[in-house]
Design an enzyme around this catalytic site. Structure first.
Site, PDB file in Angstrom:
ATOM      1  N   ARG A  36       0.826  -1.217   0.000  1.00  0.00           N
ATOM      2  CA  ARG A  36       0.000   0.000   0.000  1.00  0.00           C
ATOM      3  C   ARG A  36       0.860   1.266   0.000  1.00  0.00           C
ATOM      4  O   ARG A  36       0.444   2.286  -0.548  1.00  0.00           O
ATOM      5  CB  ARG A  36      -0.931   0.001   1.214  1.00  0.00           C
ATOM      6  CG  ARG A  36      -2.094  -0.934   1.007  1.00  0.00           C
ATOM      7  CD  ARG A  36      -3.095  -0.817   2.108  1.00  0.00           C
ATOM      8  NE  ARG A  36      -4.365  -1.375   1.666  1.00  0.00           N
ATOM      9  CZ  ARG A  36      -5.334  -1.730   2.474  1.00  0.00           C
ATOM     10  NH1 ARG A  36      -5.190  -1.576   3.780  1.00  0.00           N
ATOM     11  NH2 ARG A  36      -6.466  -2.222   2.001  1.00  0.00           N
ATOM     12  N   LYS A 199     -18.925 -16.025   3.723  1.00  0.00           N
ATOM     13  CA  LYS A 199     -20.372 -15.866   3.906  1.00  0.00           C
ATOM     14  C   LYS A 199     -21.109 -15.354   2.679  1.00  0.00           C
ATOM     15  O   LYS A 199     -20.648 -14.446   1.999  1.00  0.00           O
ATOM     16  CB  LYS A 199     -20.605 -14.858   5.025  1.00  0.00           C
ATOM     17  CG  LYS A 199     -20.263 -15.371   6.390  1.00  0.00           C
ATOM     18  CD  LYS A 199     -20.663 -14.313   7.355  1.00  0.00           C
ATOM     19  CE  LYS A 199     -20.485 -14.726   8.795  1.00  0.00           C
ATOM     20  NZ  LYS A 199     -20.696 -13.568   9.652  1.00  0.00           N
ATOM     21  N   GLY A 355      -7.992  -7.714  -0.350  1.00  0.00           N
ATOM     22  CA  GLY A 355      -8.248  -8.639   0.752  1.00  0.00           C
ATOM     23  C   GLY A 355      -7.676 -10.017   0.504  1.00  0.00           C
ATOM     24  O   GLY A 355      -6.543 -10.174   0.052  1.00  0.00           O
ATOM     25  N   GLY A 378     -12.941  -3.781   0.761  1.00  0.00           N
ATOM     26  CA  GLY A 378     -14.310  -3.290   0.928  1.00  0.00           C
ATOM     27  C   GLY A 378     -14.695  -2.275  -0.136  1.00  0.00           C
ATOM     28  O   GLY A 378     -15.819  -2.294  -0.653  1.00  0.00           O
TER      29      GLY A 378
HETATM   30  P1  AMP Z   1     -14.187 -13.252   2.948  1.00  0.00           P
HETATM   31  O1  AMP Z   1     -13.490 -12.306   3.897  1.00  0.00           O
HETATM   32  O2  AMP Z   1     -15.667 -13.254   3.051  1.00  0.00           O
HETATM   33  O3  AMP Z   1     -13.672 -13.111   1.520  1.00  0.00           O
HETATM   34  O4  AMP Z   1     -13.794 -14.703   3.435  1.00  0.00           O
HETATM   35  C1  AMP Z   1     -12.475 -15.156   3.466  1.00  0.00           C
HETATM   36  C2  AMP Z   1     -12.404 -16.268   4.453  1.00  0.00           C
HETATM   37  O5  AMP Z   1     -13.291 -17.286   4.057  1.00  0.00           O
HETATM   38  C3  AMP Z   1     -11.023 -16.899   4.504  1.00  0.00           C
HETATM   39  O6  AMP Z   1     -10.451 -16.625   5.746  1.00  0.00           O
HETATM   40  C4  AMP Z   1     -11.307 -18.393   4.323  1.00  0.00           C
HETATM   41  O7  AMP Z   1     -10.612 -19.186   5.252  1.00  0.00           O
HETATM   42  C5  AMP Z   1     -12.806 -18.498   4.576  1.00  0.00           C
HETATM   43  N1  AMP Z   1     -13.390 -19.652   3.893  1.00  0.00           N
HETATM   44  C6  AMP Z   1     -13.267 -19.991   2.594  1.00  0.00           C
HETATM   45  N2  AMP Z   1     -13.901 -21.144   2.347  1.00  0.00           N
HETATM   46  C7  AMP Z   1     -14.451 -21.569   3.496  1.00  0.00           C
HETATM   47  C8  AMP Z   1     -15.219 -22.699   3.868  1.00  0.00           C
HETATM   48  N3  AMP Z   1     -15.547 -23.633   2.968  1.00  0.00           N
HETATM   49  N4  AMP Z   1     -15.618 -22.802   5.153  1.00  0.00           N
HETATM   50  C9  AMP Z   1     -15.290 -21.865   6.055  1.00  0.00           C
HETATM   51  N5  AMP Z   1     -14.555 -20.755   5.760  1.00  0.00           N
HETATM   52  C10 AMP Z   1     -14.140 -20.613   4.496  1.00  0.00           C
END
Ligand code: AMP
Length: 397
Positions: A36, A199, A355, A378
């Site tokens: 960054r 999620k 991210g 974000g």
């Molecule tokens: P996000 O910040 O929503 O992009 O989510 C990223 C996070 O999702 C990472 O830390 C991953 O470890 C987690 N992740 C990816 N796949 C899975 C899964 N199948 N079950 C639980 N966590 C997950």
């Protein structure tokens, strides 16, 4: 909106809002990733090279109640000085007597870093008085903090109103917008979006918005299991947001109407616990036994997704395909990074959302083999959700 190259910086003190929210080693306070800071160098060097002085303002972490040593920008001063290749001055507060004294004595060619703007609660509250105090330190305002452009904070948004004719984007901000537009507005077809992460709730808006632009939406990571359950599959103990099942079904319906192909992982790497040392095996994603959870996409899914990507001319990637931080569940994310790199080599344009997807591309060594890696997590997500970014709107009004 004027651009940085139209502006005469000679004898001017330019306030640059940067995003120096870099990760630090908890013990040594050394900067772990200086991307960054490097990303802001073209703007800083351009202004210095054109006769201006630079006043850097940034947030750093999420301090709760005023100054905290771990969130002091002084921790990263040596790293900034090294990268700018100049001794950078430091003011222990971003407003008040010390900041005024430092900025008054600042000469063309010199750089001053002000302490973390979030040490004042007025920053996140978007206080106009606080913004006025910050603005009084310089002659013009350059916003280069794409990573903070989705926040309507004093130093990203309100401050711009004090420079009606002297506000502009920096080179990084301009590059971020241009690259996002290469996908959103000018993307060549077919356009494939890879959306993953933990999620569904975090990614619903972007998926909905993509339904009117993308040809293929590849859904992986934890969020895929809510879709699979919505379609009647058994997902065992995989992460699932039951309350989001109706929206998943609505997305699948709308995709059909719009002619968008949604690709869900047909198979998964499953584990008996959320742990790097868990027992693991493979199975179909809609036949996961109770007591087991899907933590990565399986090989068949990787091959199918790679095939889609190999035929796509524009690719957007936001979110990992599995728990890639754990070696045993990183293969699916790695295969996507490699497939995006191959498609890019064959002429596709690929944009990697900040991210975790940026971290994955770096981890697997593909950072120089994709078209653009965004510095904004974000902010990029909100841009692709179709939202206005207040930091950018404030430069235009
Ligand atoms: P996000 O910040 O929503 O992009 O989510 C990223 C996070 O999702 C990472 O830390 C991953 O470890 C987690 N992740 C990816 N796949 C899975 C899964 N199948 N079950 C639980 N966590 C997950």
């Amino acid at each position: 909106m004027i651009t940085i190259t139209d502006y005469n910086f000679k004898g001017k003190k330019a306030i640059i809002r940067v995003d120096f929210n870099v990760p630090l080693d908890k013990l040594t306070f050394n900067v772990l990733d200086d991307k960054r800071i490097r990303a802001a160098l073209p703007t800083i060097k351009y202004i210095l090279g054109n006769g201006g002085a630079v006043i850097l303002i940034s947030h750093f972490g999420r301090p709760k109640n005023g100054p905290e040593q771990q969130y002091s920008l002084k921790n990263i001063l040596p790293c900034i000085s090294d990268l700018v290749d100049l001794p950078v001055q430091f003011a222990m507060d971003c407003i008040g007597d010390e900041a005024i004294r430092h900025s008054k004595s600042l000469q063309p060619g010199e750089v001053l870093l002000l302490e973390n703007v979030r040490f004042h609660k007025e920053e996140t509250a978007g206080s106009i008085e606080f913004a006025q105090k910050l603005s009084s330190l310089g002659d013009c305002f350059v916003n280069d903090a794409f990573g903070a452009a989705h926040r309507a904070h004093a130093s990203t948004t309100q401050i711009a109103s004090f420079f009606p004719a002297d506000k502009m984007m920096g080179f990084l901000m301009k590059a971020e917008i241009e690259n996002a537009q290469k996908v959103l507005t000018y993307g060549k077809k077919p356009f494939a979006a890879i959306i993953g992460g933990a999620k569904v709730s975090d990614k619903i808006l972007i998926v909905e918005n993509l339904l009117s632009i993308a040809d293929h939406i590849i859904i992986g990571g934890g969020m895929a299991y809510t879709f699979i359950k919505a379609l009647g599959g058994n997902i065992g103990n995989s992460i699932c947001e039951v309350e989001r099942i109706p929206i998943c079904l609505a997305i699948i319906e709308k995709a059909k109407l719009n002619g968008v192909q949604i690709h869900l992982p047909i198979d998964s790497v499953i584990a008996d616990e959320f742990s790097p040392t868990a027992k693991r095996t493979n199975c179909l994603s809609n036949q996961i036994p109770d007591g087991w959870m899907g933590l990565d996409i399986g090989e068949k899914s990787s091959r199918e997704f790679e095939n889609v990507l190999s035929k796509s001319m524009t690719i957007l990637w936001n979110g990992p395909m599995g728990v890639f931080e754990m070696e045993s569940f990183s293969e699916g994310t790695k295969s996507m990074a490699s497939a995006v790199a191959s498609a890019t080599k064959n002429g596709s344009f690929s944009l990697i959302g900040g991210g975790d997807s940026a971290a994955a591309v770096l981890k697997f060594g593909f950072e120089n083999e994709v078209s653009y890696i965004s510095t904004g997590g974000g902010a990029l997500l909100e841009y692709f959700e179709g939202k206005e970014l207040p930091g950018i709107t404030a430069l235009a009004s």
